[in-house]
Structures are given as structure tokens and as C-alpha cells.
Design a protein around this motif. Structure first.
Motif, PDB file in Angstrom:
ATOM      1  N   ILE A 154     -28.066  34.476  22.669  1.00 30.27           N
ATOM      2  CA  ILE A 154     -28.585  35.851  22.704  1.00 30.27           C
ATOM      3  C   ILE A 154     -28.161  36.573  23.989  1.00 30.27           C
ATOM      4  CG2 ILE A 154     -30.862  35.248  23.650  1.00 30.27           C
ATOM      5  CD1 ILE A 154     -31.933  37.477  21.730  1.00 30.27           C
ATOM      6  N   TYR A 176     -22.362  33.468  15.844  1.00 29.42           N
ATOM      7  CA  TYR A 176     -23.796  33.639  16.100  1.00 29.42           C
ATOM      8  C   TYR A 176     -24.340  34.809  15.282  1.00 29.42           C
ATOM      9  CZ  TYR A 176     -27.938  34.915  18.847  1.00 29.42           C
ATOM     10  OH  TYR A 176     -29.201  35.244  19.238  1.00 29.42           O
ATOM     11  N   PHE A 188     -26.906  36.884  15.355  1.00 30.60           N
ATOM     12  CA  PHE A 188     -27.929  37.763  15.927  1.00 30.60           C
ATOM     13  C   PHE A 188     -28.176  38.988  15.052  1.00 30.60           C
ATOM     14  CE2 PHE A 188     -28.886  41.550  18.433  1.00 30.60           C
ATOM     15  CZ  PHE A 188     -30.033  41.156  19.085  1.00 30.60           C
ATOM     16  N   HIS A 248     -30.488  38.830  12.055  1.00 32.88           N
ATOM     17  CA  HIS A 248     -31.842  38.291  12.196  1.00 32.88           C
ATOM     18  C   HIS A 248     -32.840  39.207  11.493  1.00 32.88           C
ATOM     19  CE1 HIS A 248     -35.433  36.562  13.931  1.00 32.88           C
ATOM     20  NE2 HIS A 248     -34.691  35.547  14.335  1.00 32.88           N
ATOM     21  N   ILE A 275     -35.075  39.143  21.328  1.00 38.80           N
ATOM     22  CA  ILE A 275     -34.407  40.040  20.373  1.00 38.80           C
ATOM     23  C   ILE A 275     -34.860  41.479  20.610  1.00 38.80           C
ATOM     24  CG2 ILE A 275     -34.212  40.637  17.922  1.00 38.80           C
ATOM     25  CD1 ILE A 275     -34.515  37.609  17.357  1.00 38.80           C
TER      26      ILE A 275
END
Ligand SMILES: Nc1ncnc2c1ncn2[C@@H]1O[C@H](COP(=O)(O)OP(=O)(O)OP(=O)(O)O)[C@@H](O)[C@H]1O
Length: 712
Positions: free
Chosen positions: A369, A392, A394, A397, A514
Motif C-alpha cells: 500500500i 497488487y 489496491f 479493494h 486505504i
């Protein structure tokens, strides 16, 4: 004498003059050998040169050589390095492979021969994929949903079971945070065996389990591999798991030509059951083995080497090695503390802008992150980057999807489809029946108007719905940064996340990360659309960044993925307790279980030793809107880099640094503060902290418990 020619031509090709131990290792032709080395000692260099030696000097057919390593990236890099250097000299392809792909060839041959059909489910999409199967079984058994983070934990636990060869009956005794792991594991294995009669489902680690079994139960197959691979070399051997170790030992039993290269201090994949024990026990398993140790570091400056040596010496479970280097001196390791995380990023950007070339610079972090804010900053500053873990997820999400859905819904509070995705995620108190009711209403009107018109609704609920209508309207007019905060706080999304985390036993840390990352990206933006577009754009940049790899782009990598690499300049960021070392290891160490803290130290060490010339350690006091404490490892490094600053004069010099009024110190729990009183007689240490104000401590406790350290 004849070998002299070989080494001379090696020198011409590589520009490297091999040292005595390196030559010995390269010329070792038969019997087991453990080549232990410190970082930057030329392990991979030697392994490649030994392969060349076997082929050119010993006349070994490349087909009889198997070079194994433990990640796809490392295998590719070894292959590329070999081709670049020796491609002209060796025309036939040498097999550089991961242990998994080697095992895959074993099971594929065996299954084809025995007409057993199978499907790999590791990277599949859809209901048959490993993740979908695990998710379904978990949810059936635990009667609760499985989030992405928990799924990763479950997949890691299963990987650990297989790699450690833990029996099903022993799974329930495992120390794990996954609820009912034993039941899930059993159901998972059963499903793969029996759900599709006549077709086996196989995941990544089944390749190891099945290969081991095939080799054990079929001596003729084992003999075939033993005869084919007369020479087996393993790089990064500290990452070998128990089952991998068993497979390697079987294949090399006949020839006994096992060449193991590794560094126990760089063993960082414990969660996959990698264990330095394999290296530590090598001599017991192979009493006639040669052990060679390479301690000369060709990569880093003495400033980095000396500090890294002392730092890794803090571990107890290791071969004692002392790195030395003859490289020229350069700058000291730098340590920078920032109040806020964005200041840390601003600093990196300014530093990068000063450099003519950034392709030899890496920014390393513990968690993926951290890359997202970096990408955002680098793009804004027009600096090219390459993300090593570009897979990844991210941007996919569910928290991000939630936030975007809140924003989308604020544009049209008539959109029931979007409303259905968020109505449980704020204080709406809307029931499923009410949602069903909405499905039959006029879709051109606000859902809140419909709800407020429900006939038997008490007056306060009516008001409630009108208020929600007003709130979403307000949300729509806000710039993204305010909208994010409004969703979190005023619409109570964060509270819902907390309840959710508590119910599932999750930590809020990743959610805070996040949300804070989204806030950073939203800075200065005017519209929600602009914000959503930016997220899409950053995702695309990240995915496409691989194209920048050799194009003077700064490298962004997790510490795990940086193993084996080297850069002129390395920045390690977000160095705070709870991230590196992680929370679990700190807690375990407090209960006198030091293993995981030792692994965290190794991870930090791997990061430090990637740097050739410049190493900067960056720490912050506020990360993702949370107050945090500097990594204890940074404190240690600070004390190593700058031991015993002036011990004379007034003040308390019971430590390597001066405790006196006006001096800045770092308290393990409270961060940086300035001493207002330091008095031995009354056993008082009084410190003024920037945010917490004045706090008093027992001087003795602080010193004995090493609670305070110096600030450079
Ligand atoms: N004898 C030597 N003389 C000069 N440079 C060398 C020598 N041996 C290796 N090197 C150089 O040292 C650097 C580190 O080598 P290499 O990557 O093989 O080390 P390593 O032991 O595999 O490192 P790590 O375990 O930290 O990943 C490379 O740049 C390599 O070219």
C-alpha cells in the motif's frame, strides 16, 4: 594452471576477479557443498560461474544441470544474467527453474503417463479457482463472510501446512488466527480430490506435495530424475521449506552433487515455511559436506556494511558471519524523522529531482500500500517509476468500491442498484424488506422520498430519511477530500468498518491505510469524477510501469521482492513499529518468543544491504492519520551509527547518549520529546512531547528497559 585460463576469460567476460573462496566454490565439482555468504558476496555470481565451469571445464552437458531458486522473478533474473554473460560461450540452454515449475514437470509427466486428468486452480478465475473454493468453504463452515485480507491469511496458512508437511490431524494444534482452519483445510483437500470425479484439482503447493509423493512411491521415476540431473544447484537456499528440502534431497541422493548457496540472515519467507534451519543443519545431514563462507561484500560501502553487521548481530539463530568490504567509503547511513507521512514523500521527491539518473535508486517498503501514495506523488512530479509488484490489487479493494459508490449515489439518489451496495454501510437502519419494497417503486424518484412515504413509518424515521436525503445532496457538492471525510465520519462509514472488523477479528490498520491513501490522492481535487478518474489513471500507470523497467525509472518494491537486487541508492520508508517490525512479532517477543522478531530483523537487513552507496531510513510520527512510534530497529541503527555522543559534561551519562535538559530523545512508546528534567537522585526523567505534552518517568526504568534512545 589450465583453470587459470578459465578464470582469465571469466574476468574478461564479467569484469570480475574472483577471490580465493569464490574460485574454490566454482571449481568444486563433486559432493555436497554449502556456500554460505553475507549479502553482496557474489553468491549468484559464483553459482552462474560454477555452471559455466561445469560445462566448459568439466564437459558436463547442460541438460544434466538443474539450477533452482525459489521465486519466478529470481529464476528469470538468474537466467537473464547467465544469458547476458555467457550466452556466447554456452549455446545450449541451461535449466533455471523455480522449485514449483520443476515439480510441475514431474507431476505433468506422471499424470500424462497414467492418464490422470487434472486442472490447476491456482490462478484460475471463476468458481473453480482456489480462492473461490476457499472462500465458499470458509463461509459455509464459519457462517460469516471472508474478506480479501482474511482470504490471504487462509491461503498462507494452507501454504504453510503443505510446505511444513503438517498432518491433517495436527492442523488444529497450529497457532493460527484463522477460525476452524482444520475443518476448512480438510474440506478443501476433500473437495479437490472428489468434487470432479476423474479430474484432480491442484493448487500451487500441491505440486510440491504430489511430486514428493510421486518420487517416494515410484523409484523408477526418481531414478530417471536422479540420472538426468547429475548436478543440482540451489540459490537463495535459506528460503527452502521442509517439503522442498525433501524433494531436493531425494533428487540428489544418487549423485550427491548438491551445491547449496544461501544466507541464513536473509531468510524472510517464514510465513511460507521457509526456514534457515535447512542451512543450519546442513552438516548434520551431510557429514562429509564442504562448507565455504564468503564474507567479502562487493556491493556496499564500509558505512553500510559495518552498521548492517552490528545490526544483524542482534539475532541469535544464525551462523556467525562478519561482512567485510574493501569498497571505498561514502556517506553515513542517513536517518530522517518526519512528523507526517506526506512530508516523507515530499522529501523523497525533492531528493529524486536532484539526481540526474534515478534508474539506480529504489524505494523499499514493507507493505504494497505504501506504493500507492508514492505513485501519486511521483506522477505529479513527472518522475518515471517501475513497480515490481504491479499485480497488487489496491484499486479493486471493496473499501474503494464502497467510497466510489457513496459518491456515485450522491449524484442520483434514485439509483437503487448503487444504493443496494451501500445501504448497510452507513447508519441507514433500512431493512431488506424495505429494499424489496423500493424495487417496485417509481425509479425516477429519490429512494429516500419513497422510504419517507412508507405508510406506517413513525415520524422520527420519516425525518431520518429526509435528513439522509439532505446529507447525500450535501455530499454531492463537496470536493473529494471533504466528501471522503464526510463519508467516514458524518455518514459513519468508519464506524461500520470498525464493527465489521471487530466481528471478523480483523485489524483496522489496513482500512485506515486505504482511507488515508484515498485522502492523499484526493488532495486538491475539485470533483468526484476527477477523483475517480485519477484512481483509474494511477491503476493503469501502475500496471504499465513494467515497461519503464530499464528506462531510468526509480524502482518501487516491497522489501520481500527486493531480495537479490542491488541499487546505488536505497530509501526505506514507513519505518515504524507495527509495520517493521510488525505487531505480531513485537507481541511475541514480549512473551519471550523471539523467532518472528528475528525474521523481521532479517527483513530490515535485506533492505539495508540492497544499497551500494547511499542508504536512507525514513520514519514518521503520524502515518495514515494515526500517531505511530518509530521502528525500534531505526532506534538501534541510530545508536550504531552515532554511538556515545559526548559523554562528558553535565546531565546523566548512564547511557551511550546524554540525558540532559534540552536534549531531544525518543521514547519507545511516545516518540520524540525534549527533556525538561533529568535527575538521578530523585530518579526522574521529565519529557515534553510535541503532541502529548509533559510526561514523567522513572529514569531507572527508562534506562534499564531501553525505553529511551538518542535522536540524531
Ligand atoms: N570477486 C568480485 N569482485 C568484484 N565484484 C564482485 C565479485 N563477486 C561479485 N561481485 C559483484 O558484487 C555484487 C553482488 O553480487 P551478487 O548479486 O552475486 O551477490 P549475492 O551474494 O547474490 O547478493 P545478495 O545475497 O545480497 O543478493 C554484484 O554487483 C557482482 O557483480
Amino acid at each position: 594452471m589450465v583453470d587459470k585460463k578459465f578464470f582469465d576469460s571469466l574476468e574478461r567476460v564479467t569484469g570480475v576477479v574472483m577471490n580465493g573462496v569464490q574460485k574454490e566454490a566454482i571449481r568444486h565439482t563433486s559432493g555436497p557443498l554449502l556456500l554460505l555468504a553475507t549479502p553482496g558476496a557474489g553468491k549468484t555470481t559464483v553459482l552462474n560461474a560454477r555452471i559455466l565451469y561445469l560445462i566448459l571445464r568439466q564437459g558436463v552437458n547442460p541438460e544434466n544441470i538443474l539450477a533452482l531458486t525459489f521465486s519466478k522473478a529470481a529464476a528469470n533474473e538468474m537466467d537473464v544474467r547467465f544469458q547476458q554473460l555467457y550466452g556466447q560461450l554456452v549455446k545450449q540452454r541451461v535449466r533455471f527453474s523455480t522449485i514449483h515449475s520443476f515439480c510441475y514437470s514431474i507431476i505433468r509427466t506422471y499424470f500424462q503417463k497414467n492418464r490422470i486428468s487434472f486442472t490447476l486452480i491456482e490462478n484460475e478465475q471463476g468458481v473453480l479457482s482456489k480462492n473461490s473454493v476457499l472462500k465458499r468453504l470458509y463461509e459455509e463452515i464459519n457462517q460469516t463472510i471472508l474478506t480479501e485480507d482474511k482470504l490471504e491469511e487462509l491461503a498462507n496458512a494452507i501454504c504453510f501446512i503443505k510446505n511444513s508437511m503438517i498432518q491433517i490431524s495436527d492442523v488444529q494444534n497450529m497457532d493460527t488466527k484463522v477460525k476452524d482452519l482444520g475443518l476448512i483445510y480438510e474440506a478443501y483437500e476433500d473437495y479437490k480430490q472428489n468434487a470432479h470425479l476423474g479430474n484432480k484439482l491442484i493448487d500451487f503447493d500441491d505440486m510440491l506435495t504430489l511430486s514428493n509423493q510421486i518420487l517416494e512411491e515410484n523409484p523408477e521415476i526418481l531414478l530417471k530424475y536422479q540420472k538426468q540431473f547429475h548436478f543440482v544447484l540451489t540459490d537463495e537456499s535459506q528460503d527452502t521449506s521442509i517439503i522442498q528440502n525433501k524433494i531436493i534431497e531425494k533428487v540428489t541422493k544418487l549423485s550427491d552433487n548438491l551445491f547449496v548457496v544461501g544466507d541464513d540472515d536473509q531468510s524472510i519467507f517464514g510465513f511460507r515455511s521457509a526456514n534457515p534451519k535447512y542451512l543450519l543443519d546442513f552438516k548434520t545431514v551431510h557429514p562429509h559436506a564442504r562448507i565455504l563462507i564468503m564474507e567479502q561484500n562487493y556491493r556496499s560501502t564500509p558505512e553500510i556494511v559495518q552498521v548492517a553487521n552490528v545490526f544483524i548481530g542482534g539475532n541469535t539463530q544464525r551462523y556467525k558471519k562478519t561482512m567485510v568490504t574493501e569498497n571505498p567509503s561514502d556517506e553515513k547511513i542517513k536517518i530522517h524523522s518526519f512528523d507526517y507521512d506526506y512530508q516523507q514523500l515530499d522529501y523523497i521527491i525533492e531528493e529524486l529531482k536532484k539526481k540526474k539518473q534515478i534508474g539506480q535508486t529504489a524505494i523499499l517498503f514493507r507493505n504494497n500500500i505504501s506504493a500507492i501514495n508514492l505513485i501519486d506523488h511521483l506522477e505529479s512530479a513527472n518522475l518515471l517509476f517501475y513497480v515490481r509488484d504491479s499485480g497488487y490489487k489496491f484499486f479493486n479493494h471493496w473499501v474503494i468500491k464502497d467510497i466510489l459508490n457513496f459518491m456515485r449515489f450522491s449524484y442520483s439518489d434514485k439509483n437503487l442498484r448503487i444504493f443496494e451496495t451501500i445501504y448497510t454501510k452507513f447508519n441507514s437502519y433500512i431493512s431488506k424488506q424495505q429494499i424489496e419494497y423500493l424495487k417496485n417503486q417509481d425509479p425516477t424518484q429519490s429512494v429516500f422520498d419513497h422510504l419517507a412515504d412508507l405508510p406506517t413509518l413513525p415520524a422520527f424515521r420519516k425525518k431520518n430519511f429526509q435528513e439522509l436525503k439532505r446529507q447525500f445532496k450535501k455530499l454531492n457538492g463537496m470536493p473529494p477530500i471533504d466528501a471522503l471525510r464526510y463519508i467516514r465520519k458524518d455518514l459513519h462509514y468508519e464506524k461500520k468498518l470498525e464493527e465489521f472488523s471487530e466481528r471478523l477479528g480483523l485489524s483496522m490498520d489496513s482500512f485506515h491505510g486505504i482511507l488515508a491513501t484515498l485522502e492523499n490522492i484526493a488532495q486538491g481535487m475539485k470533483t468526484h469524477k476527477e477523483f475517480a478518474d485519477r484512481l483509474r489513471y494511477l491503476e493503469q500507470l501502475m500496471l504499465e510501469s513494467a515497461e519503464n523497467k530499464d528506462n531510468n525509472a526509480v524502482v518501487l518494491s516491497t522489501l520481500h521482492s527486493a531480495k537479490g537486487l542491488e541499487f546505488d541508492c536505497v530509501y526505506m520508508l514507513d519505518l515504524v513499529d507495527g509495520i517493521l517490525p510488525n505487531l505480531e512479532s513485537i507481541k511475541a517477543a514480549e512473551k519471550k518468543k523471539p523467532d518472528s522478531l528475528e525474521e523481521e530483523r532479517r527483513l530490515f537487513y535485506v533492505g539495508m544491504t540492497r544499497a551500494k552507496k547511499e542508504l536512507e531510513l525514513l520514519t514518521v510520527e503520524n502515518l495514515n492519520n494515526q500517531d505511530v512510534v518509530e521502528s525500534q530497529f531505526v532506534g538501534e541503527i541510530r545508536d550504531i551509527v552515532c554511538p556515545g555522543r559526548s559523554r562528558t559534561g553535565k546531565g546523566v551519562s548512564l547511557t551511550t547518549f546524554q540525558l540532559e535538559k534540552g536534549a531531544d530523545i525518543r521514547h519507545k512508546a511516545f516518540g520524540i520529546g525534549r527533556i525538561t528534567v533529568a535527575d538521578v537522585e530523585s530518579d526522574l526523567l521529565e519529557v515534553k512531547f510535541r503532541k502529548l505534552g509533559i510526561k514523567q518517568f522513572s529514569l531507572k526504568v527508562c534506562l534499564e528497559g531501553k525505553l529511551v534512545s538518542s535522536v540524531l
